[in-house]
Design a protein around this motif. Structure first.
Motif, PDB file in Angstrom:
ATOM      1  N   LEU A  82      52.445  44.998  44.113  1.00 46.86           N
ATOM      2  CA  LEU A  82      51.513  44.342  43.186  1.00 46.86           C
ATOM      3  C   LEU A  82      50.076  44.627  43.603  1.00 46.86           C
ATOM      4  O   LEU A  82      49.229  44.971  42.782  1.00 46.86           O
ATOM      5  CB  LEU A  82      51.735  42.838  43.262  1.00 46.86           C
ATOM      6  CG  LEU A  82      52.404  42.136  42.089  1.00 46.86           C
ATOM      7  CD1 LEU A  82      52.670  40.689  42.458  1.00 46.86           C
ATOM      8  CD2 LEU A  82      51.528  42.216  40.871  1.00 46.86           C
ATOM      9  N   ARG A  93      40.121  50.391  35.447  1.00 48.87           N
ATOM     10  CA  ARG A  93      39.630  49.788  34.201  1.00 48.87           C
ATOM     11  C   ARG A  93      38.148  49.445  34.291  1.00 48.87           C
ATOM     12  O   ARG A  93      37.396  49.617  33.338  1.00 48.87           O
ATOM     13  CB  ARG A  93      40.424  48.527  33.897  1.00 48.87           C
ATOM     14  CG  ARG A  93      41.370  48.731  32.742  1.00 48.87           C
ATOM     15  CD  ARG A  93      41.975  47.431  32.321  1.00 48.87           C
ATOM     16  NE  ARG A  93      41.113  46.662  31.441  1.00 48.87           N
ATOM     17  CZ  ARG A  93      41.349  45.388  31.138  1.00 48.87           C
ATOM     18  NH1 ARG A  93      42.373  44.760  31.645  1.00 48.87           N
ATOM     19  NH2 ARG A  93      40.539  44.745  30.313  1.00 48.87           N
TER      20      ARG A  93
ATOM     21  N   THR B  71      55.387  47.060  40.340  1.00 53.30           N
ATOM     22  CA  THR B  71      54.601  48.010  39.545  1.00 53.30           C
ATOM     23  C   THR B  71      54.404  47.502  38.130  1.00 53.30           C
ATOM     24  O   THR B  71      53.291  47.514  37.594  1.00 53.30           O
ATOM     25  CB  THR B  71      55.305  49.379  39.509  1.00 53.30           C
ATOM     26  OG1 THR B  71      55.540  49.814  40.843  1.00 53.30           O
ATOM     27  CG2 THR B  71      54.444  50.398  38.774  1.00 53.30           C
ATOM     28  N   ILE B  73      54.695  44.390  36.868  1.00 54.20           N
ATOM     29  CA  ILE B  73      53.832  43.206  36.775  1.00 54.20           C
ATOM     30  C   ILE B  73      52.380  43.581  37.057  1.00 54.20           C
ATOM     31  O   ILE B  73      51.476  43.244  36.302  1.00 54.20           O
ATOM     32  CB  ILE B  73      54.285  42.103  37.755  1.00 54.20           C
ATOM     33  CG1 ILE B  73      55.705  41.657  37.416  1.00 54.20           C
ATOM     34  CG2 ILE B  73      53.336  40.896  37.680  1.00 54.20           C
ATOM     35  CD1 ILE B  73      56.256  40.602  38.360  1.00 54.20           C
ATOM     36  N   GLY B  74      52.169  44.317  38.159  1.00 54.24           N
ATOM     37  CA  GLY B  74      50.812  44.691  38.535  1.00 54.24           C
ATOM     38  C   GLY B  74      50.117  45.462  37.425  1.00 54.24           C
ATOM     39  O   GLY B  74      48.972  45.188  37.060  1.00 54.24           O
ATOM     40  N   TRP B  75      50.833  46.419  36.874  1.00 51.05           N
ATOM     41  CA  TRP B  75      50.269  47.263  35.822  1.00 51.05           C
ATOM     42  C   TRP B  75      49.904  46.433  34.593  1.00 51.05           C
ATOM     43  O   TRP B  75      48.786  46.504  34.079  1.00 51.05           O
ATOM     44  CB  TRP B  75      51.294  48.342  35.447  1.00 51.05           C
ATOM     45  CG  TRP B  75      50.758  49.368  34.510  1.00 51.05           C
ATOM     46  CD1 TRP B  75      50.574  49.223  33.152  1.00 51.05           C
ATOM     47  CD2 TRP B  75      50.309  50.689  34.838  1.00 51.05           C
ATOM     48  NE1 TRP B  75      50.048  50.374  32.637  1.00 51.05           N
ATOM     49  CE2 TRP B  75      49.874  51.295  33.640  1.00 51.05           C
ATOM     50  CE3 TRP B  75      50.246  51.413  36.021  1.00 51.05           C
ATOM     51  CZ2 TRP B  75      49.381  52.598  33.595  1.00 51.05           C
ATOM     52  CZ3 TRP B  75      49.749  52.722  35.973  1.00 51.05           C
ATOM     53  CH2 TRP B  75      49.328  53.290  34.776  1.00 51.05           C
ATOM     54  N   ALA B  78      47.037  43.932  35.233  1.00 48.92           N
ATOM     55  CA  ALA B  78      45.754  44.617  35.389  1.00 48.92           C
ATOM     56  C   ALA B  78      45.260  45.196  34.064  1.00 48.92           C
ATOM     57  O   ALA B  78      44.064  45.255  33.801  1.00 48.92           O
ATOM     58  CB  ALA B  78      45.866  45.719  36.436  1.00 48.92           C
ATOM     59  N   LYS B  79      46.190  45.614  33.221  1.00 52.38           N
ATOM     60  CA  LYS B  79      45.795  46.214  31.944  1.00 52.38           C
ATOM     61  C   LYS B  79      45.409  45.147  30.915  1.00 52.38           C
ATOM     62  O   LYS B  79      44.524  45.343  30.096  1.00 52.38           O
ATOM     63  CB  LYS B  79      46.959  47.046  31.380  1.00 52.38           C
ATOM     64  CG  LYS B  79      47.051  48.442  31.969  1.00 52.38           C
ATOM     65  CD  LYS B  79      46.056  49.375  31.308  1.00 52.38           C
ATOM     66  CE  LYS B  79      46.160  50.759  31.924  1.00 52.38           C
ATOM     67  NZ  LYS B  79      44.976  51.586  31.663  1.00 52.38           N
ATOM     68  N   VAL B  81      44.466  41.872  31.396  1.00 52.62           N
ATOM     69  CA  VAL B  81      43.526  40.801  31.704  1.00 52.62           C
ATOM     70  C   VAL B  81      42.155  41.055  31.067  1.00 52.62           C
ATOM     71  O   VAL B  81      41.716  42.207  30.940  1.00 52.62           O
ATOM     72  CB  VAL B  81      43.385  40.625  33.226  1.00 52.62           C
ATOM     73  CG1 VAL B  81      42.568  41.735  33.817  1.00 52.62           C
ATOM     74  CG2 VAL B  81      42.808  39.275  33.567  1.00 52.62           C
ATOM     75  N   ALA B  82      41.518  39.972  30.629  1.00 44.96           N
ATOM     76  CA  ALA B  82      40.200  40.111  30.011  1.00 44.96           C
ATOM     77  C   ALA B  82      39.183  40.486  31.072  1.00 44.96           C
ATOM     78  O   ALA B  82      39.325  40.144  32.244  1.00 44.96           O
ATOM     79  CB  ALA B  82      39.800  38.799  29.357  1.00 44.96           C
ATOM     80  N   MET B  83      38.162  41.207  30.620  1.00 42.18           N
ATOM     81  CA  MET B  83      37.110  41.667  31.525  1.00 42.18           C
ATOM     82  C   MET B  83      36.528  40.524  32.354  1.00 42.18           C
ATOM     83  O   MET B  83      36.198  40.699  33.528  1.00 42.18           O
ATOM     84  CB  MET B  83      36.022  42.287  30.661  1.00 42.18           C
ATOM     85  CG  MET B  83      35.320  43.453  31.267  1.00 42.18           C
ATOM     86  SD  MET B  83      36.446  44.687  31.855  1.00 42.18           S
ATOM     87  CE  MET B  83      35.570  45.170  33.313  1.00 42.18           C
ATOM     88  N   MET B  86      38.415  39.560  35.673  1.00 41.88           N
ATOM     89  CA  MET B  86      38.677  40.550  36.718  1.00 41.88           C
ATOM     90  C   MET B  86      38.409  40.064  38.138  1.00 41.88           C
ATOM     91  O   MET B  86      39.212  40.334  39.031  1.00 41.88           O
ATOM     92  CB  MET B  86      37.929  41.828  36.426  1.00 41.88           C
ATOM     93  CG  MET B  86      38.659  42.584  35.353  1.00 41.88           C
ATOM     94  SD  MET B  86      38.247  44.296  35.325  1.00 41.88           S
ATOM     95  CE  MET B  86      39.265  44.812  33.961  1.00 41.88           C
ATOM     96  N   LEU B  89      41.281  38.279  39.367  1.00 40.51           N
ATOM     97  CA  LEU B  89      42.422  39.155  39.571  1.00 40.51           C
ATOM     98  C   LEU B  89      42.335  39.861  40.924  1.00 40.51           C
ATOM     99  O   LEU B  89      43.328  39.954  41.650  1.00 40.51           O
ATOM    100  CB  LEU B  89      42.475  40.182  38.443  1.00 40.51           C
ATOM    101  CG  LEU B  89      43.843  40.799  38.238  1.00 40.51           C
ATOM    102  CD1 LEU B  89      44.840  39.727  37.872  1.00 40.51           C
ATOM    103  CD2 LEU B  89      43.789  41.854  37.155  1.00 40.51           C
ATOM    104  N   VAL B  90      41.154  40.339  41.249  1.00 38.78           N
ATOM    105  CA  VAL B  90      40.968  40.993  42.547  1.00 38.78           C
ATOM    106  C   VAL B  90      41.364  40.023  43.655  1.00 38.78           C
ATOM    107  O   VAL B  90      42.051  40.383  44.616  1.00 38.78           O
ATOM    108  CB  VAL B  90      39.504  41.451  42.735  1.00 38.78           C
ATOM    109  CG1 VAL B  90      39.277  41.966  44.144  1.00 38.78           C
ATOM    110  CG2 VAL B  90      39.150  42.522  41.719  1.00 38.78           C
ATOM    111  N   PHE B  93      45.243  39.770  43.816  1.00 37.48           N
ATOM    112  CA  PHE B  93      45.848  40.959  44.420  1.00 37.48           C
ATOM    113  C   PHE B  93      45.606  40.983  45.920  1.00 37.48           C
ATOM    114  O   PHE B  93      46.479  41.362  46.700  1.00 37.48           O
ATOM    115  CB  PHE B  93      45.303  42.237  43.774  1.00 37.48           C
ATOM    116  CG  PHE B  93      45.796  42.446  42.374  1.00 37.48           C
ATOM    117  CD1 PHE B  93      47.081  42.059  42.008  1.00 37.48           C
ATOM    118  CD2 PHE B  93      44.995  43.019  41.405  1.00 37.48           C
ATOM    119  CE1 PHE B  93      47.546  42.237  40.713  1.00 37.48           C
ATOM    120  CE2 PHE B  93      45.452  43.208  40.109  1.00 37.48           C
ATOM    121  CZ  PHE B  93      46.731  42.821  39.767  1.00 37.48           C
TER     122      PHE B  93
END
Lengths: 102, 462
Positions: A82, A93, B71, B73-75, B78-79, B81-83, B86, B89-90, B93
């Motif tokens: 993850l 992104r 992979t 879930i992470g993908w 990450a794709k 999530v709203a700007m 972020m 999110l960091v 992770f």
């Protein structure tokens, strides 16, 4: 004391790497514009996901009947992945948005 | 075969160095990220397939499933999530990486009994990974507003430090005595988790980026300790690199806010702040002036130069598209428009740049603080959208203010100031802003997207 000396001699190569890498890390970041702080942190975040390699090694080395080690290892690999995948994708992104306007 | 793995690790280590280096320049940043990702990919694949011993198929399948789930879930996350999300999110992770390192320690503890130095490495990795995990989760909660107030137990600095010393002493005791006790191990694990919580809880939300960056380097260190344990070069190089780069980045972020790291962690935003805030809010005299979208439209229509100061409110309201529309409209009317970007506007350094870049705002209109500050005196209208602390003059003239000394955007020097906010609620630092009470300031209340929408349609009718 002898233990320490033994340790240093045995791991000299790794100690060199640690010291050099510390300097490389410091040098690389040098003067990065504030704009790139967030993507850079995010990219570095993805790189420490390399811990997943350790998690994989744990699983590969586990006895097949050691359920506890295998399940903890499973979670470790999952979380590490993850970290890696999410980290790189989210960084991409962020940077994608910078690029469009050039 | 093992030679090939060594080679793969070498290549991977180089890609991390190169990747991080390239991430530091706008032009090469994206490629750098991809290069590092490539290195990570080969390191993982190599580790799985080039393993010296025979491994049961079942374990390979389990690893495959774990990687697949991670992979996907992470993908997706990450794709999708709203700007604006972020930064959170960091943080998540980062916590996952920390947790992974901690789990490795939990499993390996028993296997390395009798080798004191290995046990020390394992316990250190366990403690650091756990702190990074629980700390990141708290940071995440703070960023998304679930935990929105710094929570401080009295004398928290002393208690936290004592707690940490006890934790380390306990770990040292386990290692030195060579005690092979799962109970002790889990007590240490829970203790480290608790310390992570205690460590981050007292720190204010505005400082979370710094905290995340710091925890980021912690996780790097935890990964490196794993590398030391296994004699695994790629973990060692990757981990140390992030650990040291992350530390430098943490200091750079503190610099951008003119704060020291210790004041972030041990709290210049400390308990004294609340009383200072009360005084400050009482001190501010004067009235706020409310305005309407049509008045602002007229003001801007006849201005020569407008500077927009975006803040977190813009991100929350998802108003980045509409503000770009406003900008284009004004430019068409012959108004000079620029954006003033404070280095810590939003929730993370560069947050505003990323947000505005999303809507194709031209790069050269985003001006950094040092370059734009001299321009304010000859600016007709400053339009503050959802920003607060970064324009607070208290940073210049109120030594009792918790943000005193932080460089700000000197919006007060412009001829007119229009502030869009949802309400008079104080900003993230929790302090009043005398700019809002300034004679030249008028307030345009409302959600940024809403208010800007009205403003744009008024302008179109002119």
């Amino acid at each position: 004391m002898t233990e320490l000396i033994e340790f240093i001699t045995a791991n000299l190569q790794m100690i060199y790497i640690v010291i050099l890498m510390i300097f490389v890390g410091v040098e690389i970041i040098g003067h990065v514009p504030a704009v790139l702080h967030t993507p850079l942190m995010s990219g570095a975040n993805a790189i420490h996901g390399v811990v997943v390699v350790g998690a994989i090694l744990v699983m590969l080395g586990s006895e097949p009947d050691n359920i506890l080690a295998l399940s903890l290892g499973f979670v470790a690999v999952l979380l590490g992945t993850l970290n890696v995948v999410g980290g790189f994708v989210v960084t991409d992104r962020m940077l994608e948005m910078f690029k469009k306007k050039k | 075969m093992e030679f090939i793995l060594t080679l793969i690790y070498l290549v991977a280590s180089i890609t991390y160095i190169l990747g991080l280096k390239m991430l530091g320049h706008p032009k090469t940043a994206r490629k750098g990220n991809l290069i590092a990702a490539f290195g990570m990919g080969i390191a993982i694949i190599g580790t799985i397939f080039i393993y010296p011993k025979e491994v049961p198929m079942m374990i390979y399948v389990l690893i495959g499933i774990a990687i697949l789930i991670g992979t996907i879930i992470g993908w997706l996350v990450a794709k999708k999530v709203a700007m604006t999300k972020m930064p959170e999110l960091v943080s998540i992770f980062n916590g996952m990486g920390g947790a992974s390192a901690a789990l490795i320690g939990l499993i390996e503890f028993h296997h390395y009994q009798g080798q004191t130095l290995s046990i020390v490495t394992i316990l250190a990795g366990l403690i650091i990974g756990s702190i990074s995990f629980s700390g990141s989760m708290i940071a995440w909660g703070k960023l998304n507003g679930t935990i929105n107030k710094p929570i401080r137990i009295p004398k928290y600095n002393i208690i936290n430090n004592l707690f940490f010393i006890v934790l380390v002493a306990f770990a040292g005791f386990i290692a030195y005595q060579g005690i092979d006790s799962q109970l002790y191990l889990y007590v240490l694990f829970v203790g480290a988790l608790a310390y992570g919580v205690l460590f981050v809880l007292p720190i204010g939300g505005a400082d979370m980026p710094v905290v995340i960056s710091l925890l980021n380097s912690f996780t790097g260190l935890a990964a490196a300790l794993g590398g030391f344990l296994y004699g695994n070069m790629v973990m060692l190089t990757g981990g140390i690199l992030v650990g040291s780069a992350g530390t430098i980045l943490t200091f750079a972020m503190c610099d951008a806010m003119n704060r020291s790291l210790s004041s972030v962690i041990f709290g210049a935003f400390g308990a004294t702040t609340s009383t200072a805030t009360d005084e400050a809010s009482r001190k501010i005299k004067g009235n706020i002036k409310e305005t309407t979208p049509s008045d602002v439209a007229i003001l801007m229509n006849y201005a020569n130069k407008v500077i927009i100061i975006p803040g977190y409110g813009l991100a929350v309201a998802q108003a980045q598209h509409i503000i770009h529309e406003l900008e284009e409209l004004l430019i068409k009317k012959g108004v000079e428009v620029k954006y003033a970007i404070h280095p810590v506007a939003g929730r993370m350094p560069g947050h505003m740049n990323v947000l505005l870049a999303e809507t194709n705002v031209s790069y050269d209109r985003l001006i950094e603080m040092e370059d734009i500050n001299p321009e304010f005196p000859n600016t007709d209208v400053v339009f503050v959208v959802g920003a607060n602390d970064v324009v607070n003059p208290a940073a210049h003239n109120d030594p009792s203010s918790p943000i005193y000394g932080m460089p700000i955007l000197e919006a007060e020097n412009a001829k007119y100031i229009v502030v869009n906010k949802r309400s008079m609620k104080p900003g993230y630092a929790g302090i009043e802003n005398e700019l809002f009470y300034n004679q030249k300031t008028s307030m345009l209340f409302g959600d940024a997207k809403d208010a800007l929408g009205k403003l744009v349609s008024e302008l179109k009718n002119m």
